[in-house]
Design a protein around this motif. Sequence first.
Motif, PDB file in Angstrom:
ATOM      1  N   GLY A 136       0.775  -1.233   0.000  1.00 34.86           N
ATOM      2  CA  GLY A 136       0.000   0.000   0.000  1.00 34.86           C
ATOM      3  C   GLY A 136       0.806   1.282   0.000  1.00 34.86           C
ATOM      4  O   GLY A 136       0.227   2.374   0.103  1.00 34.86           O
ATOM      5  N   ALA A 137       2.119   1.206  -0.127  1.00 41.24           N
ATOM      6  CA  ALA A 137       2.953   2.417  -0.135  1.00 41.24           C
ATOM      7  C   ALA A 137       2.943   3.059  -1.521  1.00 41.24           C
ATOM      8  O   ALA A 137       2.592   2.425  -2.518  1.00 41.24           O
ATOM      9  CB  ALA A 137       4.379   2.070   0.268  1.00 41.24           C
ATOM     10  N   TRP A 138       3.352   4.330  -1.571  1.00 37.59           N
ATOM     11  CA  TRP A 138       3.489   4.982  -2.876  1.00 37.59           C
ATOM     12  C   TRP A 138       4.710   5.887  -2.910  1.00 37.59           C
ATOM     13  O   TRP A 138       5.204   6.354  -1.887  1.00 37.59           O
ATOM     14  CB  TRP A 138       2.230   5.758  -3.267  1.00 37.59           C
ATOM     15  N   LEU A 139       5.194   6.109  -4.135  1.00 40.70           N
ATOM     16  CA  LEU A 139       6.339   6.985  -4.391  1.00 40.70           C
ATOM     17  C   LEU A 139       6.050   7.856  -5.593  1.00 40.70           C
ATOM     18  O   LEU A 139       5.558   7.373  -6.625  1.00 40.70           O
ATOM     19  CB  LEU A 139       7.600   6.153  -4.677  1.00 40.70           C
ATOM     20  N   VAL A 140       6.369   9.141  -5.479  1.00 41.08           N
ATOM     21  CA  VAL A 140       6.358  10.062  -6.623  1.00 41.08           C
ATOM     22  C   VAL A 140       7.738  10.695  -6.704  1.00 41.08           C
ATOM     23  O   VAL A 140       8.216  11.288  -5.743  1.00 41.08           O
ATOM     24  CB  VAL A 140       5.272  11.155  -6.463  1.00 41.08           C
ATOM     25  N   TRP A 141       8.367  10.553  -7.853  1.00 38.07           N
ATOM     26  CA  TRP A 141       9.729  11.074  -8.043  1.00 38.07           C
ATOM     27  C   TRP A 141       9.805  11.726  -9.416  1.00 38.07           C
ATOM     28  O   TRP A 141       9.901  11.046 -10.423  1.00 38.07           O
ATOM     29  CB  TRP A 141      10.751   9.951  -7.924  1.00 38.07           C
ATOM     30  N   ARG A 142       9.751  13.050  -9.418  1.00 34.02           N
ATOM     31  CA  ARG A 142       9.865  13.784 -10.675  1.00 34.02           C
ATOM     32  C   ARG A 142      11.337  14.136 -10.890  1.00 34.02           C
ATOM     33  O   ARG A 142      11.825  15.190 -10.475  1.00 34.02           O
ATOM     34  CB  ARG A 142       9.007  15.042 -10.663  1.00 34.02           C
ATOM     35  N   GLY A 143      12.045  13.245 -11.552  1.00 34.92           N
ATOM     36  CA  GLY A 143      13.456  13.471 -11.806  1.00 34.92           C
ATOM     37  C   GLY A 143      13.685  14.605 -12.786  1.00 34.92           C
ATOM     38  O   GLY A 143      12.965  14.730 -13.786  1.00 34.92           O
ATOM     39  N   LEU A 144      14.671  15.436 -12.492  1.00 38.04           N
ATOM     40  CA  LEU A 144      15.071  16.475 -13.433  1.00 38.04           C
ATOM     41  C   LEU A 144      16.102  15.908 -14.402  1.00 38.04           C
ATOM     42  O   LEU A 144      16.522  14.753 -14.290  1.00 38.04           O
ATOM     43  CB  LEU A 144      15.633  17.676 -12.670  1.00 38.04           C
ATOM     44  N   GLU A 145      16.513  16.731 -15.361  1.00 35.54           N
ATOM     45  CA  GLU A 145      17.361  16.217 -16.435  1.00 35.54           C
ATOM     46  C   GLU A 145      18.751  15.806 -15.951  1.00 35.54           C
ATOM     47  O   GLU A 145      19.350  16.441 -15.084  1.00 35.54           O
ATOM     48  CB  GLU A 145      17.490  17.242 -17.569  1.00 35.54           C
ATOM     49  N   ARG A 196       9.595   9.981 -13.113  1.00 35.36           N
ATOM     50  CA  ARG A 196       9.964  10.677 -14.358  1.00 35.36           C
ATOM     51  C   ARG A 196      11.477  10.695 -14.483  1.00 35.36           C
ATOM     52  O   ARG A 196      12.200  10.924 -13.513  1.00 35.36           O
ATOM     53  CB  ARG A 196       9.440  12.111 -14.338  1.00 35.36           C
ATOM     54  N   ASP A 197      11.953  10.467 -15.696  1.00 39.25           N
ATOM     55  CA  ASP A 197      13.384  10.435 -15.966  1.00 39.25           C
ATOM     56  C   ASP A 197      13.649  11.180 -17.269  1.00 39.25           C
ATOM     57  O   ASP A 197      12.950  10.960 -18.266  1.00 39.25           O
ATOM     58  CB  ASP A 197      13.865   8.980 -16.080  1.00 39.25           C
ATOM     59  N   VAL A 198      14.638  12.060 -17.254  1.00 39.60           N
ATOM     60  CA  VAL A 198      14.994  12.830 -18.457  1.00 39.60           C
ATOM     61  C   VAL A 198      16.497  12.755 -18.660  1.00 39.60           C
ATOM     62  O   VAL A 198      17.271  13.098 -17.762  1.00 39.60           O
ATOM     63  CB  VAL A 198      14.565  14.307 -18.342  1.00 39.60           C
ATOM     64  N   VAL A 199      16.913  12.316 -19.836  1.00 33.67           N
ATOM     65  CA  VAL A 199      18.331  12.240 -20.190  1.00 33.67           C
ATOM     66  C   VAL A 199      18.587  13.154 -21.367  1.00 33.67           C
ATOM     67  O   VAL A 199      17.840  13.149 -22.356  1.00 33.67           O
ATOM     68  CB  VAL A 199      18.739  10.790 -20.544  1.00 33.67           C
ATOM     69  N   VAL A 200      19.645  13.973 -21.268  1.00 39.08           N
ATOM     70  CA  VAL A 200      20.014  14.904 -22.321  1.00 39.08           C
ATOM     71  C   VAL A 200      21.433  14.585 -22.767  1.00 39.08           C
ATOM     72  O   VAL A 200      22.359  14.595 -21.945  1.00 39.08           O
ATOM     73  CB  VAL A 200      19.930  16.371 -21.838  1.00 39.08           C
ATOM     74  N   LEU A 201      21.603  14.312 -24.042  1.00 33.76           N
ATOM     75  CA  LEU A 201      22.932  14.043 -24.583  1.00 33.76           C
ATOM     76  C   LEU A 201      23.624  15.359 -24.929  1.00 33.76           C
ATOM     77  O   LEU A 201      23.270  16.025 -25.909  1.00 33.76           O
ATOM     78  CB  LEU A 201      22.846  13.149 -25.826  1.00 33.76           C
ATOM     79  N   GLY A 202      24.581  15.738 -24.116  1.00 35.70           N
ATOM     80  CA  GLY A 202      25.408  16.909 -24.385  1.00 35.70           C
ATOM     81  C   GLY A 202      24.868  18.205 -23.824  1.00 35.70           C
ATOM     82  O   GLY A 202      23.657  18.438 -23.785  1.00 35.70           O
ATOM     83  N   ASP A 262      18.648  11.498 -34.173  1.00 38.56           N
ATOM     84  CA  ASP A 262      19.191  12.852 -34.084  1.00 38.56           C
ATOM     85  C   ASP A 262      18.708  13.602 -32.848  1.00 38.56           C
ATOM     86  O   ASP A 262      19.041  14.774 -32.666  1.00 38.56           O
ATOM     87  CB  ASP A 262      18.810  13.653 -35.340  1.00 38.56           C
ATOM     88  N   HIS A 263      17.923  12.952 -32.009  1.00 41.88           N
ATOM     89  CA  HIS A 263      17.363  13.628 -30.835  1.00 41.88           C
ATOM     90  C   HIS A 263      18.382  13.683 -29.700  1.00 41.88           C
ATOM     91  O   HIS A 263      19.202  12.789 -29.529  1.00 41.88           O
ATOM     92  CB  HIS A 263      16.107  12.904 -30.352  1.00 41.88           C
ATOM     93  N   ARG A 264      18.302  14.731 -28.892  1.00 44.11           N
ATOM     94  CA  ARG A 264      19.193  14.906 -27.746  1.00 44.11           C
ATOM     95  C   ARG A 264      18.525  14.545 -26.432  1.00 44.11           C
ATOM     96  O   ARG A 264      19.204  14.255 -25.452  1.00 44.11           O
ATOM     97  CB  ARG A 264      19.680  16.354 -27.656  1.00 44.11           C
TER      98      ARG A 264
END
Length: 236
Positions: free
Chosen positions: A97-106, A132-138, A179-181
Amino acid sequence: MTGARIEVRAAAGRARVAMSAAAGATFVPRLLERTAATARVALVAGGAMILGGDRIGLDVRVGPGCGLELVEVGGTVAYDADGRSSSWITDVTLDDGAWLVWRGLETVIADGADLHRCTRLTLAAGARAAVRDVVVLGRSGERGGRVHLETVVDVDGRPLLVESVDATGDHREPGVLGDHRVMESILIAGARPDDVSEPHTMALAGPGALARTLGSAVHDSPLEDTWNAWTSLATT
């Protein structure tokens, strides 16, 4: 490995939140607020991050019927590693019954970086998670280094998602990022949204769904409504 640990348990009046960080830890947890069964915790940078040779560990446990929101104060940069790899391993356990919210930044993968990041979530019956997970190349003007992403999610003893993504900025593979970053991913685990017909969204073979977009800039994300809806689902 330098690590941090967060544990949330229910208690009379206010939740009991245990937090610790090893000397020199890259992430240092800071309690922002709490209720009888929930907590909001910030992950604050303990120093320059992420450098070649860094070994980062984050261990999270949320007790039965409790909730945790993780807040990142700023984005993360994996810097030029000068030939040395780095790793970031996160283990999350959610009890009944537990919950987690994690809005990861880039997480920005600079030229010359070599980062292995593994996220493992283990959910008991009735637990839910929105991540949420965000990865930026460069960085600006860069193509980006190498990043190897692993995600393993189990719900009530059964695999929900097992994924591995390997991308290198100066050797773009067709079918991965092209071609996406920017690659943005939102996961809901332990609950299935009523509507998974939206673009970029797919139902998983179990109680969960994954939304993902590829783009050129973080601020162009089309997933804000998805995040809001899935966060509400995870916390109710």
